[in-house]
Motif scaffolding. Structure first.
Motif, mmCIF file in Angstrom:
data_model
loop_
_atom_site.group_PDB
_atom_site.id
_atom_site.type_symbol
_atom_site.label_atom_id
_atom_site.label_comp_id
_atom_site.label_asym_id
_atom_site.label_seq_id
_atom_site.Cartn_x
_atom_site.Cartn_y
_atom_site.Cartn_z
ATOM 1 N N ILE A 220 -14.237 48.603 -19.856
ATOM 2 C CA ILE A 220 -15.040 47.641 -19.103
ATOM 3 C C ILE A 220 -14.235 47.313 -17.849
ATOM 4 O O ILE A 220 -13.113 46.820 -17.949
ATOM 5 N N LEU A 221 -14.793 47.605 -16.687
ATOM 6 C CA LEU A 221 -14.033 47.549 -15.447
ATOM 7 C C LEU A 221 -14.546 46.483 -14.486
ATOM 8 O O LEU A 221 -15.751 46.186 -14.453
ATOM 9 N N ALA A 222 -13.615 45.958 -13.703
ATOM 10 C CA ALA A 222 -13.947 45.164 -12.515
ATOM 11 C C ALA A 222 -13.543 46.013 -11.313
ATOM 12 O O ALA A 222 -12.361 46.310 -11.126
ATOM 13 N N VAL A 223 -14.517 46.425 -10.531
ATOM 14 C CA VAL A 223 -14.287 47.341 -9.412
ATOM 15 C C VAL A 223 -14.462 46.576 -8.106
ATOM 16 O O VAL A 223 -15.416 45.804 -7.951
ATOM 17 N N MET A 224 -13.540 46.785 -7.168
ATOM 18 C CA MET A 224 -13.567 46.075 -5.888
ATOM 19 C C MET A 224 -13.290 47.030 -4.742
ATOM 20 O O MET A 224 -12.680 48.084 -4.939
ATOM 21 N N ALA A 225 -13.734 46.657 -3.574
ATOM 22 C CA ALA A 225 -13.486 47.477 -2.390
ATOM 23 C C ALA A 225 -12.061 47.301 -1.891
ATOM 24 O O ALA A 225 -11.532 48.143 -1.178
ATOM 25 N N GLN A 226 -11.420 46.165 -2.246
ATOM 26 C CA GLN A 226 -10.060 45.895 -1.805
ATOM 27 C C GLN A 226 -9.336 45.088 -2.879
ATOM 28 O O GLN A 226 -9.961 44.590 -3.821
ATOM 29 N N GLN A 227 -8.024 44.960 -2.723
ATOM 30 C CA GLN A 227 -7.240 44.212 -3.695
ATOM 31 C C GLN A 227 -7.687 42.754 -3.727
ATOM 32 O O GLN A 227 -7.940 42.150 -2.688
ATOM 33 N N PRO A 228 -7.789 42.147 -4.907
ATOM 34 C CA PRO A 228 -8.289 40.773 -5.004
ATOM 35 C C PRO A 228 -7.256 39.752 -4.550
ATOM 36 O O PRO A 228 -6.045 39.978 -4.652
ATOM 37 N N ASP A 229 -7.742 38.605 -4.058
ATOM 38 C CA ASP A 229 -6.836 37.515 -3.720
ATOM 39 C C ASP A 229 -6.504 36.726 -4.986
ATOM 40 O O ASP A 229 -6.930 37.069 -6.092
ATOM 41 N N GLU A 230 -5.741 35.651 -4.826
ATOM 42 C CA GLU A 230 -5.261 34.898 -5.990
ATOM 43 C C GLU A 230 -6.410 34.297 -6.791
ATOM 44 O O GLU A 230 -6.399 34.307 -8.025
ATOM 45 N N ALA A 231 -7.418 33.766 -6.104
ATOM 46 C CA ALA A 231 -8.538 33.122 -6.798
ATOM 47 C C ALA A 231 -9.314 34.129 -7.646
ATOM 48 O O ALA A 231 -9.661 33.850 -8.805
ATOM 49 N N ILE A 232 -9.592 35.304 -7.086
ATOM 50 C CA ILE A 232 -10.339 36.314 -7.837
ATOM 51 C C ILE A 232 -9.484 36.876 -8.962
ATOM 52 O O ILE A 232 -9.991 37.161 -10.057
ATOM 53 N N THR A 233 -8.187 37.022 -8.742
ATOM 54 C CA THR A 233 -7.305 37.495 -9.801
ATOM 55 C C THR A 233 -7.307 36.537 -10.988
ATOM 56 O O THR A 233 -7.377 36.959 -12.151
ATOM 57 N N THR A 234 -7.247 35.239 -10.708
ATOM 58 C CA THR A 234 -7.301 34.241 -11.784
ATOM 59 C C THR A 234 -8.619 34.325 -12.538
ATOM 60 O O THR A 234 -8.660 34.217 -13.770
ATOM 61 N N TRP A 235 -9.691 34.530 -11.803
ATOM 62 C CA TRP A 235 -11.023 34.685 -12.423
ATOM 63 C C TRP A 235 -11.070 35.925 -13.311
ATOM 64 O O TRP A 235 -11.617 35.896 -14.418
ATOM 65 N N LEU A 236 -10.460 37.020 -12.863
ATOM 66 C CA LEU A 236 -10.429 38.251 -13.657
ATOM 67 C C LEU A 236 -9.628 38.058 -14.945
ATOM 68 O O LEU A 236 -10.021 38.562 -16.009
ATOM 69 N N VAL A 237 -8.521 37.347 -14.856
ATOM 70 C CA VAL A 237 -7.705 37.079 -16.045
ATOM 71 C C VAL A 237 -8.505 36.253 -17.055
ATOM 72 O O VAL A 237 -8.449 36.493 -18.268
ATOM 73 N N CYS A 238 -9.275 35.283 -16.567
ATOM 74 C CA CYS A 238 -10.130 34.481 -17.438
ATOM 75 C C CYS A 238 -11.123 35.368 -18.193
ATOM 76 O O CYS A 238 -11.278 35.260 -19.407
ATOM 77 N N LEU A 239 -11.760 36.289 -17.467
ATOM 78 C CA LEU A 239 -12.713 37.206 -18.102
ATOM 79 C C LEU A 239 -12.024 38.097 -19.126
ATOM 80 O O LEU A 239 -12.531 38.340 -20.222
ATOM 81 N N GLN A 240 -10.870 38.610 -18.759
ATOM 82 C CA GLN A 240 -10.123 39.498 -19.641
ATOM 83 C C GLN A 240 -9.787 38.801 -20.951
ATOM 84 O O GLN A 240 -9.914 39.385 -22.040
ATOM 85 N N GLN A 241 -9.389 37.554 -20.891
ATOM 86 C CA GLN A 241 -9.042 36.806 -22.094
ATOM 87 C C GLN A 241 -10.250 36.549 -22.972
ATOM 88 O O GLN A 241 -10.137 36.481 -24.195
ATOM 89 N N ARG A 242 -11.427 36.401 -22.363
ATOM 90 C CA ARG A 242 -12.632 36.150 -23.143
ATOM 91 C C ARG A 242 -13.175 37.424 -23.781
ATOM 92 O O ARG A 242 -13.787 37.378 -24.848
#
Length: 245
Positions: A220-242
């Motif tokens: 299950i992937l999160a795909v982006m056009a560019q490297q995420p900033d801190e806010a999006i990275t934190t959001w991705l970690v939240c999803l990963q944990q769930r």
């Protein structure tokens, strides 16, 4: 005398002005940056967690929309949540979890397992009746169920199972998404379909698959056009944990 009165009036105005209440400086509100999230229909079960993690990140506005296929390969969102792997390694992608594609039949179907070769023959139309798989099964036509050729699920199945054995049978009916697939299998005792494991319920029975030691697991992937900033990275970690147990 007239000049003295003017001076006195001017001094009085200065005193009144200094005593008047000072208005606070005007504050211009700035809206948080908008982040558009494309959600693969195969991951619609993830929507409540996407919404929950978004509510925790108040420094962004999050807009969730159904992922739309791109004609030129460009992302149609800031973050695409996708079932299955990528065709290219050049696009930034983060693994949030994993899922397994299961072969499913109606809950009343007595079949419990298939070989990968027989499965391929069913979906290419080479085998068309249930008793051709097992003489103990009824001589009833099999109804294969698949997805559109552009669907990540169908692309993966074609590569992993059909390989060089042929194309999806024209007799196969196409479901628009896993929710429709699950419903169709649960309502048709002659059906056989493809369903990510996270969509399984009592109406669709998964079969054991012989001949594929690694199974049909996909990320299950999160795909982006560019490297995420801190806010999006934190959001991705939240999803990963769930997602991960």
């Amino acid at each position: 005398m007239y000049a003295k009165r003017l001076l006195t009036g001017f001094i009085l105005l200065l005193i009144l002005a200094s005593c008047a209440p000072q208005l606070p400086p005007e504050i211009t509100a700035t809206a948080p940056p908008l982040v558009q999230i494309g959600l693969d229909p195969a991951l619609d079960w993830l929507r409540p967690d996407v919404q929950s993690c978004s509510r925790e990140a108040l420094d962004r506005l999050w807009e969730i929309q159904a992922a739309q296929p791109s004609q030129d390969g460009t992302l149609q969102a800031d973050v695409l949540l996708q079932w299955g792997g990528l065709d290219t390694e050049d696009t930034p992608a983060f693994i949030l979890g994993k899922d397994e594609l299961r072969i499913v039949v109606h809950s009343n179907n007595p079949l419990t397992r298939l070989s990968v070769d027989v499965l391929a023959a069913v979906f290419t139309g080479e085998i068309q009746t249930w008793n051709a798989i097992d003489p103990a099964l009824p001589a009833r036509e099999i109804q294969p169920l698949g997805y559109a050729q552009s669907s990540p699920i169908q692309v993966f199945f074609n590569r992993a199972v059909l390989a060089n054995q042929g194309e999806l049978s024209p007799l196969a009916q196409l479901a628009p998404d896993p929710a429709a697939m699950r419903s169709a299998v649960s309502q048709n005792s002659a059906a056989i379909g493809l369903l990510p494991a996270r969509w399984l319920d009592n109406g669709a029975k998964p079969l054991a698959l012989d001949g594929l030691p690694g199974g049909l697991t996909q990320p299950i992937l999160a795909v982006m056009a560019q490297q995420p900033d801190e806010a999006i990275t934190t959001w991705l970690v939240c999803l990963q944990q769930r997602i991960r147990p």
